[in-house]
Design a protein around this motif. Structure first.
Motif, short mmCIF file in Angstrom:
data_model
loop_
_atom_site.label_atom_id
_atom_site.label_comp_id
_atom_site.label_asym_id
_atom_site.label_seq_id
_atom_site.Cartn_x
_atom_site.Cartn_y
_atom_site.Cartn_z
N GLU A 97 39.37 -18.00 13.80
CA GLU A 97 39.98 -19.34 13.81
C GLU A 97 40.76 -19.59 12.51
O GLU A 97 41.82 -20.21 12.52
N GLU A 98 40.24 -19.08 11.42
CA GLU A 98 40.89 -19.24 10.11
C GLU A 98 41.97 -18.17 9.87
O GLU A 98 42.60 -18.18 8.82
N ARG A 99 42.12 -17.23 10.81
CA ARG A 99 43.13 -16.17 10.75
C ARG A 99 42.95 -15.31 9.50
O ARG A 99 43.90 -14.99 8.79
N ILE A 100 41.72 -14.92 9.27
CA ILE A 100 41.37 -14.12 8.10
C ILE A 100 41.49 -12.63 8.43
O ILE A 100 40.87 -12.16 9.37
N ALA A 101 42.26 -11.92 7.62
CA ALA A 101 42.35 -10.46 7.73
C ALA A 101 41.09 -9.89 7.10
O ALA A 101 40.93 -9.95 5.88
N LEU A 102 40.20 -9.37 7.91
CA LEU A 102 38.90 -8.94 7.40
C LEU A 102 38.40 -7.74 8.19
O LEU A 102 38.04 -7.87 9.36
N ARG A 161 43.26 0.07 7.07
CA ARG A 161 44.58 -0.37 6.59
C ARG A 161 45.16 -1.44 7.52
O ARG A 161 45.67 -2.47 7.05
N ASP A 162 45.08 -1.19 8.82
CA ASP A 162 45.60 -2.16 9.79
C ASP A 162 44.85 -3.49 9.69
O ASP A 162 45.44 -4.56 9.77
#
Length: 183
Positions: A97-102, A161-162
């Motif tokens: 929901e927070e659009r976090i790249a994790l 990496r992606d």
């Protein structure tokens, strides 16, 4: 080093090769993280965290979400076992929901293996320590995240990496019985 620790060390070597020096690694109470304590070189302070004192299960994912919100300019990765991730897997929805790249690395051996081994050593019958893991890829996708199973060392590196560049979390399952880990 045991055979399983060598597999863990291989994963850590791959992670070290793709993570920048300032990456924050949040680890859960799990064998792969215990191995990482000596197999994952950290060049900077305040980059390696896990709840070794209390061995709390499920902390890696919420700590990683908090770290990424608190330090959005730094790469963050969560590493957990299949049992521990189930304690807080709902946090994937929050991170999506927070659009976090994790990147969320899940070591899957279909057991709470550290407890299994301790029970076996003490000749205690195994009760409740070998839960069947869900299809983590489907769970991740159901929570609006990316989900992938590492198929090789190179694939794991590319997946991380992606995931660091993605528009949401990526659950990356690493199965202990993967042939590429045994090579």
């Amino acid at each position: 080093m045991t055979g399983v620790e060598k597999m863990h060390a291989r994963v850590w070597k791959i992670l070290r090769s793709v993570l920048p020096a300032d990456a924050i690694v949040m680890g859960d109470a799990s064998q792969i993280v215990y191995t990482g304590s000596f197999a994952m070189p950290m060049e900077m302070e305040r980059c390696w965290y896990y709840s070794g004192t209390y061995c709390a299960l499920g902390v890696a994912l919420p700590m990683a979400v908090g770290a990424k919100i608190g330090a959005p300019h730094r790469p963050v990765v969560a590493v957990a076992g299949d049992g521990g991730i189930m304690f807080t897997i709902n946090e994937l929805a929050t991170a999506a929901e927070e659009r976090i790249a994790l990147p969320v690395i899940v070591w899957n051996n279909d057991a709470l293996m550290a407890i299994v081994e301790q029970m076996d050593q003490r000749q205690i019958p195994r009760i409740g320590v070998e839960p069947k893991s869900p299809d983590f890829i489907k769970v991740a996708e159901g929570l609006a995240c990316h989900g992938v199973r590492a198929a090789s060392a190179e694939h794991l590196a590319q997946c991380v990496r992606d995931a660091l560049a993605a528009d949401r979390p990526t659950l990356i399952e690493v199965r202990q019985d993967s042939p590429w880990l045994m090579a």
